[in-house]
Design a protein around this motif. Structure first.
Motif, PDB file in Angstrom:
ATOM      1  N   PRO A 295      39.711 -34.242 -32.088  1.00  0.00           N
ATOM      2  CA  PRO A 295      40.327 -33.386 -31.062  1.00  0.00           C
ATOM      3  C   PRO A 295      39.334 -32.492 -30.335  1.00  0.00           C
ATOM      4  O   PRO A 295      39.468 -32.280 -29.126  1.00  0.00           O
ATOM      5  CB  PRO A 295      41.359 -32.577 -31.843  1.00  0.00           C
ATOM      6  CG  PRO A 295      40.949 -32.663 -33.278  1.00  0.00           C
ATOM      7  CD  PRO A 295      40.239 -33.968 -33.429  1.00  0.00           C
ATOM      8  N   GLY A 296      38.353 -31.959 -31.044  1.00  0.00           N
ATOM      9  CA  GLY A 296      37.381 -31.070 -30.393  1.00  0.00           C
ATOM     10  C   GLY A 296      36.531 -31.826 -29.402  1.00  0.00           C
ATOM     11  O   GLY A 296      36.418 -31.449 -28.230  1.00  0.00           O
TER      12      GLY A 296
ATOM     13  N   GLY B 113      38.673 -33.259 -26.527  1.00  0.00           N
ATOM     14  CA  GLY B 113      39.189 -32.141 -25.720  1.00  0.00           C
ATOM     15  C   GLY B 113      38.111 -31.563 -24.836  1.00  0.00           C
ATOM     16  O   GLY B 113      38.311 -31.357 -23.638  1.00  0.00           O
ATOM     17  N   ILE B 114      36.955 -31.320 -25.424  1.00  0.00           N
ATOM     18  CA  ILE B 114      35.891 -30.661 -24.664  1.00  0.00           C
ATOM     19  C   ILE B 114      35.211 -31.627 -23.696  1.00  0.00           C
ATOM     20  O   ILE B 114      34.921 -31.278 -22.554  1.00  0.00           O
ATOM     21  CB  ILE B 114      34.880 -29.988 -25.637  1.00  0.00           C
ATOM     22  CG1 ILE B 114      35.580 -28.857 -26.406  1.00  0.00           C
ATOM     23  CG2 ILE B 114      33.674 -29.431 -24.869  1.00  0.00           C
ATOM     24  CD1 ILE B 114      34.729 -28.162 -27.462  1.00  0.00           C
ATOM     25  N   ILE B 115      34.968 -32.855 -24.133  1.00  0.00           N
ATOM     26  CA  ILE B 115      34.243 -33.805 -23.270  1.00  0.00           C
ATOM     27  C   ILE B 115      35.136 -34.436 -22.209  1.00  0.00           C
ATOM     28  O   ILE B 115      34.716 -34.667 -21.084  1.00  0.00           O
ATOM     29  CB  ILE B 115      33.587 -34.915 -24.125  1.00  0.00           C
ATOM     30  CG1 ILE B 115      32.483 -34.312 -25.003  1.00  0.00           C
ATOM     31  CG2 ILE B 115      33.010 -36.016 -23.246  1.00  0.00           C
ATOM     32  CD1 ILE B 115      31.847 -35.297 -25.945  1.00  0.00           C
TER      33      ILE B 115
ATOM     34  N   VAL C  52      44.024 -34.942 -24.969  1.00  0.00           N
ATOM     35  CA  VAL C  52      44.519 -34.854 -26.346  1.00  0.00           C
ATOM     36  C   VAL C  52      44.792 -36.285 -26.814  1.00  0.00           C
ATOM     37  O   VAL C  52      45.702 -36.932 -26.297  1.00  0.00           O
ATOM     38  CB  VAL C  52      45.825 -34.028 -26.426  1.00  0.00           C
ATOM     39  CG1 VAL C  52      46.285 -33.925 -27.880  1.00  0.00           C
ATOM     40  CG2 VAL C  52      45.631 -32.649 -25.820  1.00  0.00           C
TER      41      VAL C  52
ATOM     42  N   ASN D 273      30.970 -28.710 -29.899  1.00  0.00           N
ATOM     43  CA  ASN D 273      29.667 -29.137 -30.294  1.00  0.00           C
ATOM     44  C   ASN D 273      29.277 -28.621 -31.669  1.00  0.00           C
ATOM     45  O   ASN D 273      28.111 -28.289 -31.918  1.00  0.00           O
ATOM     46  CB  ASN D 273      28.631 -28.720 -29.272  1.00  0.00           C
ATOM     47  CG  ASN D 273      28.714 -27.245 -29.017  1.00  0.00           C
ATOM     48  OD1 ASN D 273      29.416 -26.511 -29.704  1.00  0.00           O
ATOM     49  ND2 ASN D 273      27.969 -26.764 -28.052  1.00  0.00           N
ATOM     50  N   SER D 274      30.250 -28.565 -32.541  1.00  0.00           N
ATOM     51  CA  SER D 274      29.959 -28.253 -33.922  1.00  0.00           C
ATOM     52  C   SER D 274      30.604 -29.329 -34.774  1.00  0.00           C
ATOM     53  O   SER D 274      31.472 -30.066 -34.311  1.00  0.00           O
ATOM     54  CB  SER D 274      30.478 -26.870 -34.290  1.00  0.00           C
ATOM     55  OG  SER D 274      31.878 -26.874 -34.325  1.00  0.00           O
TER      56      SER D 274
ATOM     57  N   ASN E 248      37.314 -26.367 -37.739  1.00  0.00           N
ATOM     58  CA  ASN E 248      37.513 -26.431 -36.291  1.00  0.00           C
ATOM     59  C   ASN E 248      38.451 -27.563 -35.902  1.00  0.00           C
ATOM     60  O   ASN E 248      39.370 -27.386 -35.105  1.00  0.00           O
ATOM     61  CB  ASN E 248      36.163 -26.728 -35.610  1.00  0.00           C
ATOM     62  CG  ASN E 248      35.602 -25.552 -34.878  1.00  0.00           C
ATOM     63  OD1 ASN E 248      36.192 -24.476 -34.878  1.00  0.00           O
ATOM     64  ND2 ASN E 248      34.457 -25.747 -34.269  1.00  0.00           N
TER      65      ASN E 248
ATOM     66  N   LYS F 121      42.128 -26.887 -36.780  1.00  0.00           N
ATOM     67  CA  LYS F 121      42.703 -25.915 -35.824  1.00  0.00           C
ATOM     68  C   LYS F 121      42.964 -26.579 -34.484  1.00  0.00           C
ATOM     69  O   LYS F 121      44.030 -26.437 -33.902  1.00  0.00           O
ATOM     70  CB  LYS F 121      41.666 -24.809 -35.568  1.00  0.00           C
ATOM     71  CG  LYS F 121      41.853 -23.547 -36.355  1.00  0.00           C
ATOM     72  CD  LYS F 121      40.918 -22.442 -35.840  1.00  0.00           C
ATOM     73  CE  LYS F 121      39.675 -22.327 -36.660  1.00  0.00           C
ATOM     74  NZ  LYS F 121      39.892 -22.094 -38.078  1.00  0.00           N
ATOM     75  N   PHE F 122      41.946 -27.266 -33.975  1.00  0.00           N
ATOM     76  CA  PHE F 122      42.069 -27.903 -32.659  1.00  0.00           C
ATOM     77  C   PHE F 122      43.196 -28.935 -32.649  1.00  0.00           C
ATOM     78  O   PHE F 122      43.972 -29.008 -31.691  1.00  0.00           O
ATOM     79  CB  PHE F 122      40.757 -28.584 -32.277  1.00  0.00           C
ATOM     80  CG  PHE F 122      39.684 -27.667 -31.760  1.00  0.00           C
ATOM     81  CD1 PHE F 122      39.987 -26.459 -31.169  1.00  0.00           C
ATOM     82  CD2 PHE F 122      38.344 -28.041 -31.838  1.00  0.00           C
ATOM     83  CE1 PHE F 122      38.983 -25.622 -30.667  1.00  0.00           C
ATOM     84  CE2 PHE F 122      37.325 -27.228 -31.337  1.00  0.00           C
ATOM     85  CZ  PHE F 122      37.654 -26.017 -30.759  1.00  0.00           C
TER      86      PHE F 122
ATOM     87  N   VAL G  50      46.037 -28.258 -29.867  1.00  0.00           N
ATOM     88  CA  VAL G  50      46.122 -29.115 -28.671  1.00  0.00           C
ATOM     89  C   VAL G  50      47.384 -29.965 -28.698  1.00  0.00           C
ATOM     90  O   VAL G  50      47.956 -30.271 -27.644  1.00  0.00           O
ATOM     91  CB  VAL G  50      44.851 -29.979 -28.419  1.00  0.00           C
ATOM     92  CG1 VAL G  50      43.642 -29.092 -28.149  1.00  0.00           C
ATOM     93  CG2 VAL G  50      44.595 -30.977 -29.527  1.00  0.00           C
TER      94      VAL G  50
END
Lengths: 459, 459
Positions: free
Chosen positions: B289-290, B293-295, B299, B323-324, B329, B332-333, B337
């Protein structure tokens, strides 16, 4: 020249202007409460003789984070109301109605330590019994912009379900507003300016129009802002339509509340037009992406508000529901929920999230002349972050810099090594110096044990 | 009875079944690599004599987290490609084309330490030069399910933009697949079973159908799974339509790849019907999801996949972009989302996220007979989490429990005090015992400095 404190050898992120420039091998000099200079380490070491030097090698020196909206009095209920519809009625109320004032105050202190340990230096705390809660800020040494939450909801109300119009009790309103006034009289500007106060109307649906007007007049008298939930949930909108035949924002506009004094929190139910109207009016916005995402499944319209030219910042809201009070979380959440809302990875970049937790937050709270960036003459609210954690490594500054993206998307708060507030070291090597963390947690746990026992008997 | 290690006095979360039961004042007994007993502290202390006792008072004892999809070889580029469209072409490629193998391997180790420090005990690492990367897992003592990423993309390709059909180079495919086979031959079951291997086709768009069939045959030969990106981005779908006149999932179905051996990563572009088809086929899904979602601002359809009865888990993907690499994370994400995607706070509760990073992840990777929950006979992959952090306080267990919500929504990874993998203590008091964290970070920083210099000259 003599200074009290020199922080040297770090990456310095001043947040002074929109270039978000990074000073490599930078330093900050502090005299008393105030920043005396920001610049290259070599220059500051040559020009200043310091009482004390903090070596920030491989660390980032930046403005302390600002949590624009937090209800610390609810921390005692962290995590008891999750993943459900009707959060207020079914989730938190069965607990909340049994919580004593003493329990709330004990939980509040845990919440404040949590924030400091995650880099928060300013708390815009908005809650009940603020004259008690504010003592924590006095003692701990954190900066606070506090407001007493004022409503006219009868004390014996047992149900906040959508449907009937709430009864309003003028006497309750009078008492609560008096508490807000007393708070302002006693604490506005206290601790050499570290504590400031605002008016705290809880919401336009929970107050009579007369009381609202009285509050607006007091804001003029005290030259302060109104920290208020606005368009938070269908419940509020339904109440407003029943009471005034108007949705919240048109109501606030008609009655003259939509202006620079208003800090509109959430705007969860605001339409795009209403959001733009609020932004154009000069009112500012606080967005709590974690809380509203988790409790309501909604992405608040912060991006639209900013696109319309408004000033907006981030807040962590309350522990039951969000359920942590950590501005690194909020920065991450703000970015990711907006990217997926607009299906665009370029929306809500890391820099925007970082500004919304520093300098833009200071503007929203009306304290940007004092904090929010590292500049000569501003108050020394500074955090020092360890960039040698594996999760923040390696650091690359050329040809592009990964410092801000790593700070926003990867840092989690525990990398904050040192926190300086108003020129004083409040946390060092992750130890809070102004309180016993162990004791604070123990006290809150005992309070929670008592509460849980009482609630269990009633369920 | 004698045991090697007894962890006592903690809250124990076994993740054994869907009740997610919490044992208060619980304990775990370990002999060698294996869990001997899980139960009440008093009972275990009475029944077992231990070489060593870890007191987990006020701490949570739970299965180590499983990162189902990670490319550790990209960690050296953490945070250089953020908040942009065309991440691959414009963000990461200008750096990636200059990275040496040595730099990738050095970055990889930072990534693994990052994961361990955030509670990850199993890494499903899917990258290039896995025979080198796997040495890190051997040395550090973490559990790993590794795959060599196999494609047939010509080495000199300079552009992955949407549009033209990529050329495929059979020789490249042959070489890379041979590396995957060598990896399996040498490391499948290595370190007493702590290392397992899979086939790693990079994507159906990057391989010829013949090579895909060869890989599927090898999966039968070695009785292992295929870890593969599926329907990741419009780029892939466009390639598939041009090459086969079919979207990815119908193609995989027609050619017989859609079955229990397939681990379909991302499904970013899968329609609801395709998602359901994949779930019904017995294939499993990994959701990041991170990263997505970011790139991509998307979702992934994990919730639909689960609703259709599929087995799915979470992964952190790569450091540049996400980016971790922290499963707290991702939990949660995943929750937030999905809540905002469906505008429903009850969707994707904390328990679901937690299962997707523990027992369900073990199922996806085919190692649930060994890890993913705390049960007698399973391997001792255990983390101990400090619940006295202010951000996790207070703990309430009755009449409702806040432990799992706080773990998912508030814990950030640094609360993991102790990590035990395969019965061995790999981290204690937050110190990795099998490597010098300082040296690892330093080596990666030096490598990154060299890389940044080379890239800066070319830009």
């Amino acid at each position: 020249m003599n200074v009290d404190l020199l922080i040297v050898n770090g990456y310095v992120l001043t947040m002074e202007d929109e270039s978000n420039q990074l000073i490599e091998n930078g330093a900050v000099a502090i005299i008393g409460q105030t920043i005396e200079a920001v610049g290259k380490s070599d220059d500051l070491r040559a020009n200043y003789h310091a009482e004390r030097i903090i070596d920030a090698n491989n660390q980032l020196i930046m403005p302390g984070l600002i949590d624009s909206h937090i209800h610390t009095g609810l921390a005692i209920l962290r995590g008891v109301a999750q993943d459900m519809s009707h959060w207020m009625q079914k989730g938190i109320w069965p607990f909340m109605k049994h919580v004593t004032k003493e329990e709330r105050i004990k939980g509040s202190l845990v919440n404040i330590l949590e924030g400091i340990k995650a880099g928060t230096t300013t708390f815009a705390d908005y809650d009940t019994d603020m004259q008690d809660i504010v003592q924590h800020y006095v003692k701990i040494g954190a900066r606070a912009c506090v407001a007493e939450m004022v409503n006219e909801m009868p004390d014996d109300i047992d149900d906040l379900s959508v449907g009937e119009l709430y009864p309003l009790d003028a006497k309750v309103g009078e008492q609560k507003l008096q508490k807000n006034v007393d708070l302002i009289e006693r604490y506005h500007g206290a601790e050499d300016g570290r504590i400031t106060c605002m008016l705290g109307p809880q919401g336009a649906d929970m107050l009579s129009l007369n009381r609202m007007k009285q509050i607006a007049d007091l804001a003029e008298t005290y030259d302060t802002k109104l920290h208020m939930h606005v368009a938070q949930g269908d419940r509020e909108i339904e109440q407003m339509e029943k009471r005034y035949d108007l949705r919240t924002i048109p109501f606030l506009e008609r009655e003259g509340f939509l202006n620079e004094r208003l800090i509109a929190v959430h705007l969860t139910e605001a339409t795009k037009k209403e959001t733009e109207k609020a932004a154009h009016s000069g009112a500012s916005m606080i967005c709590c992406p974690g809380s509203i995402g988790i409790i309501d499944g909604i992405v608040p319209p912060m991006y639209s508000f900013l696109q319309a030219g408004g000033t907006a910042s981030l807040g962590s809201d309350q522990a039951p529901g969000n359920n942590s009070n950590n501005m690194f979380n909020e920065m991450k959440f703000a970015a990711i929920v907006n990217k997926v809302k607009y299906q665009d990875p370029a929306v809500f970049p890391a820099e925007l999230a970082l500004r919304a937790a520093t300098i833009e937050a200071a503007k929203v709270l009306g304290i940007d002349h004092e904090v929010g960036s590292l500049e000569k003459g501003k108050k020394a609210d500074i955090i020092v972050i360890n960039f040698q954690e594996p999760s923040l490594s390696p650091v690359i500054t050329k040809p592009t810099s990964n410092v801000i993206p790593n700070l926003v998307y990867s840092a989690r708060g525990h990398e904050v090594e040192t926190s300086i507030i108003d020129g004083k070291v409040v946390m060092e090597h992750r130890q809070i110096v102004t309180a016993s963390e162990e004791q604070v947690v123990k006290d809150a746990q005992e309070a929670a044990n008592g509460l849980a026992k009482r609630v269990s008997k009633k369920v």
